[in-house]
Design a protein around this motif. Structure first.
Motif, PDB file in Angstrom:
ATOM      1  N   THR A   1     -19.634   8.016 -26.451  1.00  0.00           N
ATOM      2  CA  THR A   1     -18.785   8.847 -27.318  1.00  0.00           C
ATOM      3  C   THR A   1     -18.683   8.232 -28.707  1.00  0.00           C
ATOM      4  O   THR A   1     -18.852   8.932 -29.718  1.00  0.00           O
ATOM      5  N   GLU A   2     -18.427   6.949 -28.767  1.00  0.00           N
ATOM      6  CA  GLU A   2     -18.290   6.258 -30.049  1.00  0.00           C
ATOM      7  C   GLU A   2     -19.579   6.308 -30.864  1.00  0.00           C
ATOM      8  O   GLU A   2     -19.561   6.475 -32.085  1.00  0.00           O
ATOM      9  N   THR A   3     -20.711   6.192 -30.188  1.00  0.00           N
ATOM     10  CA  THR A   3     -22.004   6.137 -30.867  1.00  0.00           C
ATOM     11  C   THR A   3     -22.464   7.499 -31.370  1.00  0.00           C
ATOM     12  O   THR A   3     -22.981   7.604 -32.488  1.00  0.00           O
ATOM     13  N   TYR A   4     -22.275   8.536 -30.567  1.00  0.00           N
ATOM     14  CA  TYR A   4     -22.916   9.819 -30.858  1.00  0.00           C
ATOM     15  C   TYR A   4     -21.983  10.979 -31.196  1.00  0.00           C
ATOM     16  O   TYR A   4     -22.441  11.969 -31.770  1.00  0.00           O
ATOM     17  N   LEU A   5     -20.710  10.900 -30.827  1.00  0.00           N
ATOM     18  CA  LEU A   5     -19.852  12.077 -30.903  1.00  0.00           C
ATOM     19  C   LEU A   5     -18.678  11.917 -31.857  1.00  0.00           C
ATOM     20  O   LEU A   5     -18.308  10.815 -32.233  1.00  0.00           O
ATOM     21  N   ARG A   6     -18.123  13.059 -32.211  1.00  0.00           N
ATOM     22  CA  ARG A   6     -16.889  13.132 -32.992  1.00  0.00           C
ATOM     23  C   ARG A   6     -16.076  14.303 -32.465  1.00  0.00           C
ATOM     24  O   ARG A   6     -16.624  15.205 -31.811  1.00  0.00           O
ATOM     25  N   LEU A   7     -14.799  14.329 -32.765  1.00  0.00           N
ATOM     26  CA  LEU A   7     -13.961  15.471 -32.419  1.00  0.00           C
ATOM     27  C   LEU A   7     -14.007  16.464 -33.573  1.00  0.00           C
ATOM     28  O   LEU A   7     -13.811  16.082 -34.732  1.00  0.00           O
ATOM     29  N   ASP A   8     -14.253  17.735 -33.253  1.00  0.00           N
ATOM     30  CA  ASP A   8     -14.273  18.753 -34.305  1.00  0.00           C
ATOM     31  C   ASP A   8     -12.868  19.328 -34.504  1.00  0.00           C
ATOM     32  O   ASP A   8     -11.897  18.868 -33.899  1.00  0.00           O
ATOM     33  N   GLU A   9     -12.776  20.344 -35.344  1.00  0.00           N
ATOM     34  CA  GLU A   9     -11.478  20.948 -35.674  1.00  0.00           C
ATOM     35  C   GLU A   9     -10.795  21.608 -34.470  1.00  0.00           C
ATOM     36  O   GLU A   9      -9.581  21.784 -34.465  1.00  0.00           O
ATOM     37  N   ASP A  10     -11.575  21.943 -33.436  1.00  0.00           N
ATOM     38  CA  ASP A  10     -11.007  22.511 -32.213  1.00  0.00           C
ATOM     39  C   ASP A  10     -10.705  21.435 -31.169  1.00  0.00           C
ATOM     40  O   ASP A  10     -10.352  21.756 -30.043  1.00  0.00           O
ATOM     41  N   ARG A  11     -10.892  20.167 -31.568  1.00  0.00           N
ATOM     42  CA  ARG A  11     -10.668  19.023 -30.680  1.00  0.00           C
ATOM     43  C   ARG A  11     -11.703  18.969 -29.560  1.00  0.00           C
ATOM     44  O   ARG A  11     -11.443  18.462 -28.476  1.00  0.00           O
ATOM     45  N   ASP A  12     -12.897  19.501 -29.833  1.00  0.00           N
ATOM     46  CA  ASP A  12     -14.020  19.413 -28.904  1.00  0.00           C
ATOM     47  C   ASP A  12     -14.928  18.286 -29.367  1.00  0.00           C
ATOM     48  O   ASP A  12     -15.087  18.052 -30.577  1.00  0.00           O
ATOM     49  N   TYR A  13     -15.567  17.625 -28.409  1.00  0.00           N
ATOM     50  CA  TYR A  13     -16.573  16.628 -28.756  1.00  0.00           C
ATOM     51  C   TYR A  13     -17.873  17.319 -29.125  1.00  0.00           C
ATOM     52  O   TYR A  13     -18.377  18.158 -28.372  1.00  0.00           O
ATOM     53  N   VAL A  14     -18.398  16.956 -30.292  1.00  0.00           N
ATOM     54  CA  VAL A  14     -19.680  17.459 -30.789  1.00  0.00           C
ATOM     55  C   VAL A  14     -20.446  16.273 -31.378  1.00  0.00           C
ATOM     56  O   VAL A  14     -19.880  15.190 -31.581  1.00  0.00           O
TER      57      VAL A  14
END
Length: 167
Positions: free
Chosen positions: A85-98
């Motif tokens: 998660t730390e390496t590849y993802l972020r939380l978007d405005e809907d609080r989903d991981y993308v």
């Protein structure tokens, strides 16, 4: 089928008002055979489509990653889910991981996916043109996908021809 990716966004934009009106009508009164019709069109278009020649979805957008996806892909990569998660993802405005960015970091130069067997559910189902209750995902999902996926654009154009009385 026209695979010209450079012109796809403008072709989709030109058709967007017409497509939106069509989708509004489909959502209000979905034909009884809509899901079967879309599935048939999906199968026909994908008989003519080689996603490995395109991969525009992987180059321009991010799927949503569920907790199950994160765990599965992290295990595939032999990483801890937190590190993945730390390496590849972020939380978007809907609080989903993308994904943090595009193109997808798992897309190779040959358009093959290095985590294909473990890929997210959203990738497995993309472009969502063979789902049941298709009328529920017309706006914004399918409408937006017409500018990303040439197969989706073609399926929608063929769908308009089938239900031309609604256009």
């Amino acid at each position: 089928m026209n695979h010209d990716l450079a012109s796809l966004p403008s072709r989709a934009a030109d058709k967007k008002p017409e497509t939106r009106r069509f989708f509004d009508r489909l959502r209000k009164r979905p034909p009884a055979d809509l899901d079967d019709t879309v599935t048939d069109l999906h199968e026909a278009v994908f008989e003519e489509t080689d996603c490995l020649l395109c991969a525009n979805c992987c180059k321009t957008t991010s799927p949503v990653f569920t907790d199950t996806d994160i765990e599965r892909i992290a295990r595939h990569l032999r990483m801890k889910p937190g590190l993945f998660t730390e390496t590849y993802l972020r939380l978007d405005e809907d609080r989903d991981y993308v994904l943090k960015g595009a193109p997808c970091p798992f897309l190779g130069p040959d358009n093959y996916c290095s985590v294909y067997e473990a890929r997210p559910k959203a990738c497995r189902e993309y472009p969502h043109t063979n789902r049941k209750r298709f009328h529920q995902i017309l706006i914004p999902l399918t409408l937006n996908n017409t500018a990303i996926c040439p197969a989706t654009f073609e399926i929608v154009e063929r769908l308009k021809a089938v239900y031309q009385q609604l256009t």
